[in-house]
Motif scaffolding. Sequence first.
Motif, short mmCIF file in Angstrom:
data_model
loop_
_atom_site.label_atom_id
_atom_site.label_comp_id
_atom_site.label_asym_id
_atom_site.label_seq_id
_atom_site.Cartn_x
_atom_site.Cartn_y
_atom_site.Cartn_z
N TRP A 13 -72.49 69.57 -68.16
CA TRP A 13 -73.34 68.28 -68.48
C TRP A 13 -73.04 67.04 -68.21
CZ3 TRP A 13 -74.63 70.07 -74.39
CH2 TRP A 13 -75.52 71.30 -74.25
N ILE A 14 -71.62 66.78 -68.49
CA ILE A 14 -71.05 65.30 -68.22
C ILE A 14 -70.83 65.53 -66.88
CG2 ILE A 14 -68.84 64.53 -68.50
CD1 ILE A 14 -68.67 65.87 -71.34
N ALA A 17 -73.89 64.52 -65.32
CA ALA A 17 -74.49 63.12 -65.38
C ALA A 17 -73.66 62.27 -64.78
CB ALA A 17 -74.08 63.00 -66.94
N PRO A 22 -79.91 62.50 -64.17
CA PRO A 22 -79.93 62.03 -65.69
C PRO A 22 -80.39 63.09 -66.61
CG PRO A 22 -81.47 61.23 -64.18
CD PRO A 22 -80.39 62.01 -63.27
N GLU A 24 -79.07 65.99 -66.79
CA GLU A 24 -77.69 66.65 -67.53
C GLU A 24 -77.44 65.80 -68.66
OE1 GLU A 24 -76.30 69.41 -66.75
OE2 GLU A 24 -77.60 69.73 -65.08
N PHE A 25 -77.53 64.41 -68.67
CA PHE A 25 -77.21 63.36 -69.71
C PHE A 25 -78.07 63.69 -70.76
CE2 PHE A 25 -76.92 59.15 -71.76
CZ PHE A 25 -75.47 59.39 -71.98
N LEU A 28 -76.80 65.80 -73.13
CA LEU A 28 -75.87 65.51 -74.19
C LEU A 28 -76.65 64.64 -75.36
CD1 LEU A 28 -73.29 64.02 -71.43
CD2 LEU A 28 -73.06 66.12 -73.17
N TYR A 62 -73.58 56.25 -71.35
CA TYR A 62 -73.91 56.80 -70.07
C TYR A 62 -73.20 55.57 -69.10
CZ TYR A 62 -77.08 56.99 -65.97
OH TYR A 62 -77.63 57.37 -64.72
N LEU A 65 -69.65 56.54 -68.77
CA LEU A 65 -69.18 57.94 -68.63
C LEU A 65 -67.74 58.19 -67.85
CD1 LEU A 65 -70.33 60.74 -69.93
CD2 LEU A 65 -71.64 60.84 -68.09
N VAL B 71 -82.23 55.32 -70.67
CA VAL B 71 -81.32 55.56 -69.84
C VAL B 71 -81.66 55.58 -68.17
CG1 VAL B 71 -79.42 57.55 -68.74
CG2 VAL B 71 -79.72 56.97 -71.23
N PRO B 174 -72.47 56.66 -62.79
CA PRO B 174 -73.41 57.66 -62.47
C PRO B 174 -74.08 57.34 -61.16
CG PRO B 174 -73.67 57.51 -64.80
CD PRO B 174 -72.72 56.15 -64.31
#
Lengths: 196, 178
Positions: A13-14, A17, A22, A24-25, A28, A62, A65, B71, B174
């Motif tokens: 997941w990390i 992300a 998003p 995958e985030f 979390l 986020y 990260l 997000v 990201p």
Amino acid sequence: MAPRATNPAEKRWIAGALAGDPQEFAHLIQAYQNPVYNLCYRMLGQHEDAEDATQETFLRAYTHLHQYDSNRRFLNWILTIASHLCIDRLRKKKLHTLPIDAVPAPEQVHTNGVSPEHIAVAREQADEIQGWLAQLPADYRTAIILLYWYGFSYEEIAQILHVSVPAVKSRLHRARKKLASLITSHAVNIPAASNP
Amino acid sequence: MSNCEQQLQQLFLALDRHPATEHAALRRRWLAQHPQCASLAQTWLLMDERLRAAPLQPAPDALAIEIVQAVLEQRRHDRRVLAGLTVVGGVMSLLPTLLLSLALLIGIGLLINPAIAAPIIGFLLASMRGVFILLSLLTTLAHTLSPWLLPLLLLTAGGILTLVGLGLSRNLSPVRAS
């Protein structure tokens, strides 16, 4: 409780992300929303404030990260963010200690298949605990929450709060002393418990 | 710290699974000889038990969705900021190149026929003065001091903006990676 160690799914997941996905985030968020929310609620004492702080915690996570150290447990990392955010908010609002008659927001108690009497008792006890926490300074409160609700060792608490282990010991001792004095002074009705 | 407090601290170090300096049996014996402290220890232990039994407060059902939306909004905002910085940095970096090329052309023109190049310089200066006051001031300054000053200033500004953009993009991990 969320996973205590960084597992393969979590690593995926990390990585996802970080690669810009998003979704995958979102995994979390799903996995850690409860521990983060609990910390924020225990720290701030209000559901609205806790929701706001939880959201802010995940946004910060986020954005930063790429700074996450994969050798560290993700839970510890995100609770570090949440702890400092909540302490900052309490300091800004000057809510180190609430007035003695301040009533914390009623805690949500699970009601599935439980009698109304038990629900009432559980709610009363939960509110009582939240009332105790509200009397503690922010630094002591965080140490107590990390110890009792997350079972962290002194070393982990020290790492999260960016203080030394002796400082954690001192904070916990002072917090307990304060809590015990509150209980004694307000003659809180505590049910009988086993001997040490 | 009183003797009683020290005993309580040792008692809780053991409960927290942290190495205590004193043996549990010695502590129990000491507490048995000090009933007032033993009573205090009971209060502490009851409080400890209540705290350990307190459940985790679960997050409201809709919170995860709200966070995901926040997000996504943050991601869109980051991308807009990054795109804006890239455009500004790119333009600022391109301007010196254009000006240098122009300066080169004017230089060649001056070598071939000074009379032809002079009106071009005048026209360019007038245009710049009309569009950008700041740029015009810089141009005048550049004309007075050195013909290379303006391109150098723009190159520096473009470089700084590009570096700022790169620096910000490192923080937007990201977004950077996507």
